[in-house]
Motif scaffolding. Structure first.
Motif, short mmCIF file in Angstrom:
data_model
loop_
_atom_site.label_atom_id
_atom_site.label_comp_id
_atom_site.label_asym_id
_atom_site.label_seq_id
_atom_site.Cartn_x
_atom_site.Cartn_y
_atom_site.Cartn_z
N GLN A 1 -1.43 9.34 -5.30
CA GLN A 1 -1.43 10.80 -5.37
C GLN A 1 -1.44 11.43 -4.00
O GLN A 1 -0.70 12.37 -3.71
CB GLN A 1 -2.65 11.28 -6.17
N SER A 2 -2.30 10.91 -3.08
CA SER A 2 -2.40 11.52 -1.75
C SER A 2 -1.12 11.29 -0.95
O SER A 2 -0.71 12.15 -0.16
CB SER A 2 -3.61 10.95 -1.00
N ALA A 3 -0.46 10.13 -1.14
CA ALA A 3 0.82 9.90 -0.47
C ALA A 3 1.88 10.86 -0.96
O ALA A 3 2.66 11.42 -0.18
CB ALA A 3 1.27 8.45 -0.68
N ASN A 4 1.90 11.11 -2.27
CA ASN A 4 2.85 12.06 -2.84
C ASN A 4 2.58 13.48 -2.34
O ASN A 4 3.51 14.22 -2.01
CB ASN A 4 2.77 12.01 -4.37
N ASP A 5 1.28 13.86 -2.28
CA ASP A 5 0.93 15.20 -1.81
C ASP A 5 1.30 15.38 -0.34
O ASP A 5 1.77 16.46 0.07
CB ASP A 5 -0.56 15.46 -2.01
N LEU A 6 1.08 14.35 0.48
CA LEU A 6 1.45 14.46 1.89
C LEU A 6 2.96 14.62 2.03
O LEU A 6 3.45 15.41 2.85
CB LEU A 6 0.98 13.23 2.67
N GLU B 1 0.84 -1.19 0.00
CA GLU B 1 0.00 0.00 0.00
C GLU B 1 0.88 1.25 0.00
O GLU B 1 1.99 1.23 0.56
CB GLU B 1 -0.91 0.02 1.23
N PRO B 2 0.38 2.35 -0.59
CA PRO B 2 1.18 3.59 -0.57
C PRO B 2 1.37 4.10 0.85
O PRO B 2 0.42 4.10 1.66
CB PRO B 2 0.32 4.57 -1.39
N VAL B 3 2.58 4.52 1.16
CA VAL B 3 2.91 5.08 2.47
C VAL B 3 3.83 6.28 2.27
O VAL B 3 4.24 6.57 1.15
CB VAL B 3 3.62 4.03 3.37
N VAL B 4 4.13 6.95 3.37
CA VAL B 4 5.08 8.06 3.34
C VAL B 4 6.20 7.74 4.32
O VAL B 4 5.95 7.53 5.52
CB VAL B 4 4.41 9.40 3.72
N ASN B 5 7.42 7.67 3.83
CA ASN B 5 8.58 7.40 4.66
C ASN B 5 9.19 8.73 5.11
O ASN B 5 9.44 9.62 4.29
CB ASN B 5 9.63 6.61 3.87
N ILE B 6 9.37 8.84 6.43
CA ILE B 6 9.87 10.10 6.99
C ILE B 6 11.19 9.85 7.72
O ILE B 6 11.48 8.74 8.16
CB ILE B 6 8.85 10.73 7.95
N ILE C 1 4.52 6.46 7.66
CA ILE C 1 3.14 6.90 7.89
C ILE C 1 2.25 6.16 6.91
O ILE C 1 2.44 6.25 5.69
CB ILE C 1 2.99 8.42 7.69
N SER C 2 1.26 5.44 7.44
CA SER C 2 0.28 4.77 6.58
C SER C 2 -1.11 5.31 6.95
O SER C 2 -1.29 5.91 7.99
CB SER C 2 0.34 3.25 6.79
N GLY C 3 -2.06 5.08 6.08
CA GLY C 3 -3.40 5.60 6.38
C GLY C 3 -4.30 5.64 5.19
O GLY C 3 -4.85 6.70 4.85
N SER C 4 -4.48 4.52 4.52
CA SER C 4 -5.41 4.42 3.38
C SER C 4 -5.09 5.46 2.31
O SER C 4 -5.98 6.17 1.81
CB SER C 4 -6.87 4.58 3.84
N PHE C 5 -3.82 5.59 1.96
CA PHE C 5 -3.41 6.57 0.96
C PHE C 5 -3.60 6.01 -0.46
O PHE C 5 -3.52 4.80 -0.68
CB PHE C 5 -1.93 6.93 1.12
N THR C 6 -3.81 6.93 -1.41
CA THR C 6 -3.61 6.61 -2.81
C THR C 6 -2.20 7.07 -3.17
O THR C 6 -1.53 7.73 -2.37
CB THR C 6 -4.63 7.34 -3.70
#
Length: 862
Positions: free
Chosen positions: A337-342, A278-283, A330-335
């Motif tokens: 596009q929304s993962a990239n925007d975050l 699933e799409p996530v954001v790595n910080i 960070i995970s949270g039902s991303f698409t």
């Protein structure tokens, strides 16, 4: 006037050549300009959003939320300071901008005030302001009660600081979109203007700018049931009830204390979870953040850890093991596009305050291309019409006027390029209007030359005197229009300012070409050809000499004009102007059917089903286009207007392309209405002062009366025809003010000259003479301006048709008033005080000389 030294000749043509060098890149292919030497100019005029597409967004700092957050911070500081000094309090509350603390022991009031004194310490307000600001004021309204109040200066400082910091954050976010040449500027005390040309996805831009992106990591409180608290239970002290981003949203009790904040982030990148894909954001945190994050996760293994973004819980995973490397996910039902925007938001950093979108204007690239085509078509046709008309009216002198007109446009584009001006659709209208008005200076000169020739001067003497005597008239006439343009620039916004800039530069280049290039060309022609007679044209709108008794019909004309003004004022109240969203607030959407014709009934039905109440849908332009207006009824906030655009766009997206959207919130619309009123009044006052200084008080009042007559009649025309009243309409009215005064001042200049020449001529007869002498120039100038505006009206596109229609009517009515209102008004103000005996003797003398001087005009005495 006809002699030019060599250095003057060189300077004139050098100016034209430099102008040509700077203007050429605007018409040359890009491949050509890129291959030119680096020392040659290669920049072109920047196209506005209405010509190339893009988004304009006006953001405003949410002052209320900023004050609320600051109050919470001060309240926490008050608690901490009193606890440090072991001073007990029974209650602490906030109201408006004030925090009230009730002490358990009133005898400790002095100690409490001393403990809180550090809150009142002034802070530096910056090097530029050169001072300091006290944010908090302490007071003791009654025994045992101490208040801490946020000062107005402190709030203003916080707002100003928030705007400065927000500009940098907004710039980083916009740059992440990969757009070229965005414009991000401060506007006023609490606003930021964002203009992004060529943007294909304006909705994404709004989403990026409309989020504070305040990221926090907070522990979840599991001692209470969040569902029970959400249904009306009491939130435990030190907790806050938040909701998830899920649909439907779930309540979660979160500890108020922030364990780790987004300020410690150094990077954020979109990616995919290795287990779930699933799409996530790595910080990644900095060293301080990594230590904090490691300590928190190590001490709370097995407990949920909430990841909160702008008071929304993105996810609340259970800490399985201590995370010591300074990296997290960070995970949270991303698409995707929304993962990239975050990730974009987190990299750019959090905004220091909430920014509300209070105005938005978006133009699709397709509409921009159509606007360019329409503007080019209108410009070419208007230019051809003016060129042909000048050739027909003045023969070879018309050729010279057309050469000067071409140089005028070259210099106009050169100046626009050098100053980095943005060319908008109203700007194109300003250029087309310049085409019509630019010939006015040449018409004034040529008509003056003909006057001098009819009085018996030789050709050379007539030409020299014509240029010399026309100079003051041209300057007076153009300065009045320039005043209107300057007022329009300082009080207007966006495209209206573009129109004002184009018009002002056009006036300056017109005066330059008329008194340098035109004069040089005429002088060169005289030296080489040595003409015995002036060239004759093939067309005259009025005879060379007229004897129309204007003053005899002045009372009837006044009666008609007064009746029309009264009818116009009545219509303003009875019918009411068709105010656009610039003044009422609301939403405007222009759509184009993907296939076939636009069905206004179907559009209305789809919008109603989507929950939009009472949408107004009308045909617009071609049969496959429609215009939707959604008014701001009742208590509508700026943010709810934005939701209407998203709802309408989503409802129509399958069958229609969104070509243009405009959203003006109630905050902006009220300001624009006042700015429009102040703009018109300010321009009238400025021009009144100028005419008063240049002439006499009777001329100033006469000019204002004639101008007010034009404005009222134009407003009546706009009301009766129900043309859309927008910012462009205000620009049209102010231009009409300048144009009408241009005409009036030209006639007044001739009246002033005749007052010196004919000291004993009765005023009525002198005004008739002046009107007749200037009739040919007035009609010629009006004709060229009407030709240019007519081309713009027919071929310029639907977007500016209301604007051009107002201008057309104003030009015609301005020509009428300068002859039938402005001059006769001087009679009522008794410009020349002559007693009855002197008037009678002058009349007898005129009768005796009539046979000997048949050329003398014998109009009726006023």
């Amino acid at each position: 006037m006809l002699y030019f030294s060599r250095w003057k000749t060189i300077l004139i043509w050098l100016t034209v050549l430099i102008g040509l060098a700077y203007a050429a890149p605007n018409v040359l292919p890009r491949s050509w300009t890129e291959g030119l030497p680096s020392w040659l100019p290669d920049k072109s005029v920047t196209l506005g959003l209405d010509l190339q597409g893009g988004s304009y967004i006006l953001l405003e700092v949410d002052r209320a939320s900023l004050v609320k957050e600051r109050l919470q911070s001060v309240q926490d500081e008050v608690r901490q300071l009193l606890r440090q000094k072991r001073i007990g309090y029974s209650a602490i509350a906030t109201k408006d901008h004030t925090i009230s603390v009730r002490l358990r022991d009133p005898a400790q009031a002095s100690d409490a005030q001393s403990a809180l004194e550090q809150l009142t310490q002034p802070i530096s307000s910056g090097l530029m302001s050169g001072g300091s600001v006290a944010e908090v004021e302490l007071a003791q309204p009654q025994a045992g009660v101490i208040t801490a109040t946020l000062t107005d200066q402190g709030i203003a400082y916080r707002v100003s600081t928030a705007v400065t910091q927000s500009i940098e954050v907004v710039r980083r976010r916009v740059d992440e979109l990969g757009t070229t040449e965005p414009i991000i500027q401060r506007q006023g005390a609490d606003r930021i203007m964002v203009q992004v040309p060529g943007l294909g996805d304006p909705k994404r831009l709004k989403e990026l700018l409309n989020q504070t992106a305040k990221l926090t990591f907070q522990l979840v409180d599991q001692s209470e049931n969040a569902e029970t608290v959400a249904k009306g239970g009491r939130v435990p002290p030190g907790d806050v009830l938040l909701y998830t981003n899920d649909k439907p949203a779930r309540p979660i009790l979160v500890k108020r204390q922030v364990m780790v904040s987004g300020e410690n982030l150094t990077d954020a990148q979109p990616g995919f979870d290795q287990q779930t894909n699933e799409p996530v954001v790595n910080i990644r945190f900095d060293s301080q953040g990594a230590q904090r994050f490691g300590r928190v996760t190590q001490a709370n293994v097995g407990k949920p850890f909430a990841i909160v973004l702008d008071d929304k819980v993105l996810s609340a995973p259970v800490i399985r093991t201590a995370i010591l490397g300074g990296q997290a996910q960070i995970s949270g039902s991303f698409t995707v596009q929304s993962a990239n925007d975050l990730a974009v938001l987190l990299r750019a950093g959090a905004l220091p305050a909430t920014l509300n979108i209070i105005e938005e204007r978006t133009v699709g690239p397709g509409l921009g291309a159509d606007s360019i085509d329409a503007g080019e078509m209108a410009g070419v046709i208007g230019a051809v019409a003016v060129v042909v008309f000048m050739l027909a009216a003045y023969g070879f002198l018309g050729v010279i006027a057309n050469i000067a007109l071409a140089a005028n446009l070259i210099l106009l584009f050169a100046v626009l390029t050098v100053i980095g001006a943005t060319l908008t659709l109203p700007g194109i209208a300003g250029i087309v209007l310049t085409l019509g008005m630019a010939v006015d200076s040449n018409v004034l000169i040529y008509e003056r030359i003909r006057d001098e020739r009819r009085q018996g001067r030789s050709v050379v003497q007539a030409i020299d005197a014509g240029f010399q005597k026309a100079l003051a008239t041209i300057l007076d006439a153009n300065i009045t229009t320039l005043i209107a343009a300057v007022v329009l620039f300082f009080l207007g916004s966006g495209p209206v300012r573009g129109f004002a800039v184009t018009l002002a530069i056009g006036i300056l280049t017109t005066v330059f070409t008329a008194f340098t290039l035109t004069r040089w060309l005429v002088a060169a022609w005289v030296r080489r050809r040595r003409p015995k007679e002036l060239p004759k044209g093939y067309l005259r709108l009025v005879p060379e000499v007229t004897k129309i008794p204007f003053m005899k019909v002045r009372l009837k004309i006044f009666g008609v004009s007064m009746a029309l003004c009264i009818a116009s004022i009545v219509s303003l109240f009875a019918i009411g102007p068709n105010f656009g969203i610039d003044f009422t607030g609301g939403t405007l959407i222009e759509v184009q059917a993907k296939q076939g014709a636009a069905d206004t009934g179907d559009i209305r039905t789809q919008l109603t089903k989507a929950g939009i109440a009472d949408p107004q849908v009308q045909e617009f332009g071609t049969q496959n286009e429609a215009l939707i207006r959604i008014g701001a009824f009742g208590e509508v906030s700026d943010s709810s207007q934005q939701k209407l655009v998203d709802t309408a766009s989503q409802a129509l997206s399958q069958t229609y392309d969104i070509r243009r959207t405009e959203v003006v919130g109630p905050t902006v619309s009220g300001e624009l209405a006042w700015a429009a009123i102040i703009g018109v009044l300010a321009s009238l006052v400025a021009i009144l002062v100028y005419v008063w200084l240049r002439f006499e008080w009777q001329f100033a009042l006469g000019a204002i009366i004639a101008t007010v007559n034009d404005v009222i009649l134009t407003l009546g025309f706009i009301t009766v025809t129900q043309l859309d009243v927008s910012l462009s309409t205000v620009a049209a009215i102010l231009t009409i003010v300048g144009y009408s005064l241009n005409d009036t001042v030209v006639i007044y200049d001739r009246v002033r000259e005749n007052l010196r020449r004919f000291k004993k001529m009765p005023l009525g007869q002198l005004l008739d003479l002046s009107d007749n002498e200037m009739l040919s120039r007035t009609t010629m100038t009006s004709a060229t301006t009407v030709l240019a505006l007519a081309a713009l009206f027919v071929f310029g596109g639907e977007v500016i048709r209301s604007f051009v229609a107002s201008m057309l009517f104003g030009v015609i009515i301005g020509t009428f008033s300068s002859i039938f209102v402005a001059a006769p008004v001087l009679v009522f103000f008794n410009l020349r005080s002559t007693d009855a005996a002197e008037a009678a003797r002058a009349a007898d003398l005129d009768e005796k000389k009539k046979a000997a001087e048949p050329g003398q005009i014998s109009a009726g005495q006023a």
